[in-house]
Design a protein around this motif. Structure first.
Motif, PDB file in Angstrom:
ATOM      1  N   LEU A   1       0.838  -1.204   0.000  1.00 16.85           N
ATOM      2  CA  LEU A   1       0.000   0.000   0.000  1.00 16.85           C
ATOM      3  C   LEU A   1       0.872   1.253   0.000  1.00 16.85           C
ATOM      4  CD1 LEU A   1      -2.788   1.411   0.262  1.00 16.85           C
ATOM      5  CD2 LEU A   1      -2.485   1.240   2.743  1.00 16.85           C
ATOM      6  N   ASP A   2       1.874   1.281   0.864  1.00 16.75           N
ATOM      7  CA  ASP A   2       2.764   2.443   0.943  1.00 16.75           C
ATOM      8  C   ASP A   2       3.501   2.675  -0.382  1.00 16.75           C
ATOM      9  OD1 ASP A   2       1.977   2.784   3.576  1.00 16.75           O
ATOM     10  OD2 ASP A   2       3.811   1.916   4.423  1.00 16.75           O
ATOM     11  N   GLU A   3       3.969   1.603  -0.990  1.00 23.18           N
ATOM     12  CA  GLU A   3       4.679   1.698  -2.264  1.00 23.18           C
ATOM     13  C   GLU A   3       3.760   2.253  -3.359  1.00 23.18           C
ATOM     14  OE1 GLU A   3       5.943  -1.430  -5.683  1.00 23.18           O
ATOM     15  OE2 GLU A   3       6.378  -2.049  -3.630  1.00 23.18           O
ATOM     16  N   LEU A   4       2.553   1.712  -3.432  1.00 20.11           N
ATOM     17  CA  LEU A   4       1.606   2.157  -4.453  1.00 20.11           C
ATOM     18  C   LEU A   4       1.185   3.606  -4.243  1.00 20.11           C
ATOM     19  CD1 LEU A   4      -0.579  -1.073  -4.615  1.00 20.11           C
ATOM     20  CD2 LEU A   4       0.949  -0.226  -6.419  1.00 20.11           C
ATOM     21  N   CYS A   5       0.920   3.971  -2.994  1.00 20.13           N
ATOM     22  CA  CYS A   5       0.513   5.353  -2.698  1.00 20.13           C
ATOM     23  C   CYS A   5       1.654   6.332  -2.967  1.00 20.13           C
ATOM     24  CB  CYS A   5      -0.004   5.466  -1.272  1.00 20.13           C
ATOM     25  SG  CYS A   5      -1.633   4.697  -1.065  1.00 20.13           S
ATOM     26  N   PHE A   6       2.886   5.918  -2.704  1.00 17.02           N
ATOM     27  CA  PHE A   6       4.043   6.759  -3.009  1.00 17.02           C
ATOM     28  C   PHE A   6       4.114   7.018  -4.521  1.00 17.02           C
ATOM     29  CE2 PHE A   6       8.458   7.188  -4.358  1.00 17.02           C
ATOM     30  CZ  PHE A   6       8.869   8.277  -3.599  1.00 17.02           C
ATOM     31  N   ASN A   7       3.937   5.951  -5.306  1.00 21.29           N
ATOM     32  CA  ASN A   7       3.973   6.099  -6.763  1.00 21.29           C
ATOM     33  C   ASN A   7       2.824   6.969  -7.265  1.00 21.29           C
ATOM     34  OD1 ASN A   7       6.285   4.562  -7.067  1.00 21.29           O
ATOM     35  ND2 ASN A   7       5.155   2.657  -7.338  1.00 21.29           N
ATOM     36  N   LEU A   8       1.646   6.802  -6.684  1.00 22.87           N
ATOM     37  CA  LEU A   8       0.509   7.639  -7.060  1.00 22.87           C
ATOM     38  C   LEU A   8       0.781   9.107  -6.751  1.00 22.87           C
ATOM     39  CD1 LEU A   8      -2.643   5.606  -5.996  1.00 22.87           C
ATOM     40  CD2 LEU A   8      -1.994   6.286  -8.310  1.00 22.87           C
ATOM     41  N   ASP A   9       1.328   9.359  -5.586  1.00 22.81           N
ATOM     42  CA  ASP A   9       1.629  10.734  -5.189  1.00 22.81           C
ATOM     43  C   ASP A   9       2.621  11.377  -6.161  1.00 22.81           C
ATOM     44  OD1 ASP A   9       1.366  12.944  -3.290  1.00 22.81           O
ATOM     45  OD2 ASP A   9       3.450  12.487  -2.747  1.00 22.81           O
ATOM     46  N   ARG A  10       3.595  10.603  -6.569  1.00 23.16           N
ATOM     47  CA  ARG A  10       4.598  11.086  -7.535  1.00 23.16           C
ATOM     48  C   ARG A  10       3.930  11.424  -8.877  1.00 23.16           C
ATOM     49  NH1 ARG A  10       7.716   8.942 -11.345  1.00 23.16           N
ATOM     50  NH2 ARG A  10       7.011   6.820 -11.008  1.00 23.16           N
ATOM     51  N   ILE A  11       3.018  10.574  -9.312  1.00 17.05           N
ATOM     52  CA  ILE A  11       2.321  10.820 -10.585  1.00 17.05           C
ATOM     53  C   ILE A  11       1.429  12.050 -10.471  1.00 17.05           C
ATOM     54  CG2 ILE A  11       0.639   9.890 -12.232  1.00 17.05           C
ATOM     55  CD1 ILE A  11       1.795   7.075 -11.524  1.00 17.05           C
ATOM     56  N   VAL A  12       0.760  12.228  -9.331  1.00 14.38           N
ATOM     57  CA  VAL A  12      -0.083  13.419  -9.126  1.00 14.38           C
ATOM     58  C   VAL A  12       0.769  14.679  -9.186  1.00 14.38           C
ATOM     59  CG1 VAL A  12      -1.438  14.712  -7.424  1.00 14.38           C
ATOM     60  CG2 VAL A  12      -1.959  12.326  -7.851  1.00 14.38           C
ATOM     61  N   LYS A  13       1.899  14.667  -8.503  1.00 13.82           N
ATOM     62  CA  LYS A  13       2.769  15.846  -8.493  1.00 13.82           C
ATOM     63  C   LYS A  13       3.285  16.174  -9.891  1.00 13.82           C
ATOM     64  CE  LYS A  13       4.212  15.493  -3.699  1.00 13.82           C
ATOM     65  NZ  LYS A  13       5.251  15.040  -2.776  1.00 13.82           N
ATOM     66  N   MET A  14       3.710  15.160 -10.615  1.00 10.25           N
ATOM     67  CA  MET A  14       4.210  15.376 -11.975  1.00 10.25           C
ATOM     68  C   MET A  14       3.095  15.931 -12.873  1.00 10.25           C
ATOM     69  SD  MET A  14       6.518  11.902 -12.532  1.00 10.25           S
ATOM     70  CE  MET A  14       6.012  11.791 -14.207  1.00 10.25           C
ATOM     71  N   THR A  15       1.910  15.347 -12.751  1.00  7.66           N
ATOM     72  CA  THR A  15       0.783  15.756 -13.588  1.00  7.66           C
ATOM     73  C   THR A  15       0.334  17.174 -13.234  1.00  7.66           C
ATOM     74  OG1 THR A  15       0.093  13.442 -13.746  1.00  7.66           O
ATOM     75  CG2 THR A  15      -1.531  15.108 -14.381  1.00  7.66           C
ATOM     76  N   SER A  16       0.273  17.466 -11.953  1.00  9.74           N
ATOM     77  CA  SER A  16      -0.123  18.802 -11.522  1.00  9.74           C
ATOM     78  C   SER A  16       0.863  19.867 -11.996  1.00  9.74           C
ATOM     79  CB  SER A  16      -0.246  18.869 -10.003  1.00  9.74           C
ATOM     80  OG  SER A  16      -1.286  18.036  -9.561  1.00  9.74           O
ATOM     81  N   LYS A  17       2.140  19.548 -11.885  1.00 10.32           N
ATOM     82  CA  LYS A  17       3.171  20.479 -12.342  1.00 10.32           C
ATOM     83  C   LYS A  17       3.080  20.692 -13.845  1.00 10.32           C
ATOM     84  CE  LYS A  17       8.114  21.363 -12.150  1.00 10.32           C
ATOM     85  NZ  LYS A  17       9.414  20.901 -11.675  1.00 10.32           N
ATOM     86  N   PHE A  18       2.899  19.619 -14.585  1.00 13.63           N
ATOM     87  CA  PHE A  18       2.762  19.735 -16.032  1.00 13.63           C
ATOM     88  C   PHE A  18       1.508  20.526 -16.378  1.00 13.63           C
ATOM     89  CE2 PHE A  18       1.306  18.060 -20.166  1.00 13.63           C
ATOM     90  CZ  PHE A  18       2.366  18.473 -20.943  1.00 13.63           C
ATOM     91  N   ARG A  19       0.427  20.241 -15.683  1.00 12.84           N
ATOM     92  CA  ARG A  19      -0.848  20.933 -15.931  1.00 12.84           C
ATOM     93  C   ARG A  19      -0.702  22.436 -15.701  1.00 12.84           C
ATOM     94  NH1 ARG A  19      -5.774  21.605 -12.565  1.00 12.84           N
ATOM     95  NH2 ARG A  19      -7.393  22.127 -14.058  1.00 12.84           N
ATOM     96  N   SER A  20      -0.001  22.817 -14.635  1.00  9.34           N
ATOM     97  CA  SER A  20       0.169  24.232 -14.340  1.00  9.34           C
ATOM     98  C   SER A  20       0.999  24.943 -15.405  1.00  9.34           C
ATOM     99  CB  SER A  20       0.773  24.437 -12.951  1.00  9.34           C
ATOM    100  OG  SER A  20       2.101  23.987 -12.908  1.00  9.34           O
ATOM    101  N   SER A  21       1.839  24.191 -16.105  1.00 14.24           N
ATOM    102  CA  SER A  21       2.631  24.800 -17.178  1.00 14.24           C
ATOM    103  C   SER A  21       1.781  25.072 -18.430  1.00 14.24           C
ATOM    104  CB  SER A  21       3.815  23.901 -17.547  1.00 14.24           C
ATOM    105  OG  SER A  21       3.392  22.776 -18.296  1.00 14.24           O
ATOM    106  N   LEU A  22       0.628  24.442 -18.507  1.00 14.61           N
ATOM    107  CA  LEU A  22      -0.251  24.627 -19.669  1.00 14.61           C
ATOM    108  C   LEU A  22      -1.131  25.855 -19.545  1.00 14.61           C
ATOM    109  CD1 LEU A  22      -1.541  20.976 -20.202  1.00 14.61           C
ATOM    110  CD2 LEU A  22       0.230  22.172 -21.517  1.00 14.61           C
ATOM    111  N   ILE A  23      -1.392  26.239 -18.305  1.00 14.93           N
ATOM    112  CA  ILE A  23      -2.371  27.313 -18.052  1.00 14.93           C
ATOM    113  C   ILE A  23      -1.749  28.683 -18.214  1.00 14.93           C
ATOM    114  CG2 ILE A  23      -3.979  28.261 -16.370  1.00 14.93           C
ATOM    115  CD1 ILE A  23      -4.236  25.424 -15.248  1.00 14.93           C
TER     116      ILE A  23
END
Length: 116
Positions: free
Chosen positions: A94-116
């Protein structure tokens, strides 16, 4: 337009999707149409929405698809927590999967903010 196959967020979410498929293959048969199906559908939704967003002609449209992908990530996290509660996955996984999810959210959010 962006080439989705070049995006790290797409590559990471695609790899994560494969991991979900592997993990859920060990879930009980009684979950075939429950958590297994829900987790798989939500995990497929993440790279799929990133890819679909890439085809849009405006950054605003692409941003909306990234927002949907992030929503699917939070859906996955909730379903993983329930899977843990039911004893289908252990704390370490669970910890491993949630860590990976958090990393993907951060990457996606950062990329998304560069589009706006």
């Amino acid at each position: 337009m962006h080439r989705f196959k070049d995006l790290e967020i797409w590559k990471s979410s695609r790899k994560f999707c494969s991991e979900i498929y592997n993990i859920t293959s060990n879930f009980p048969d009684s979950e075939k149409f429950g958590l297994t199906n829900q987790l798989r559908r939500a995990s497929v939704s993440v790279p799929s929405n990133i890819a679909e967003g890439c085809s849009r002609s405006s950054n605003k449209d692409f941003s909306r698809f990234l927002e949907i992908a992030i929503g699917s990530i939070y859906e996955i996290e909730t379903q993983l927590l329930i899977s843990f509660d039911l004893g289908y996955i252990n704390q370490v996984k669970l910890d491993e999967l949630c860590f990976n999810l958090d990393r993907i959210v951060k990457m996606t959010s950062k990329f998304r903010s560069s589009l706006i």
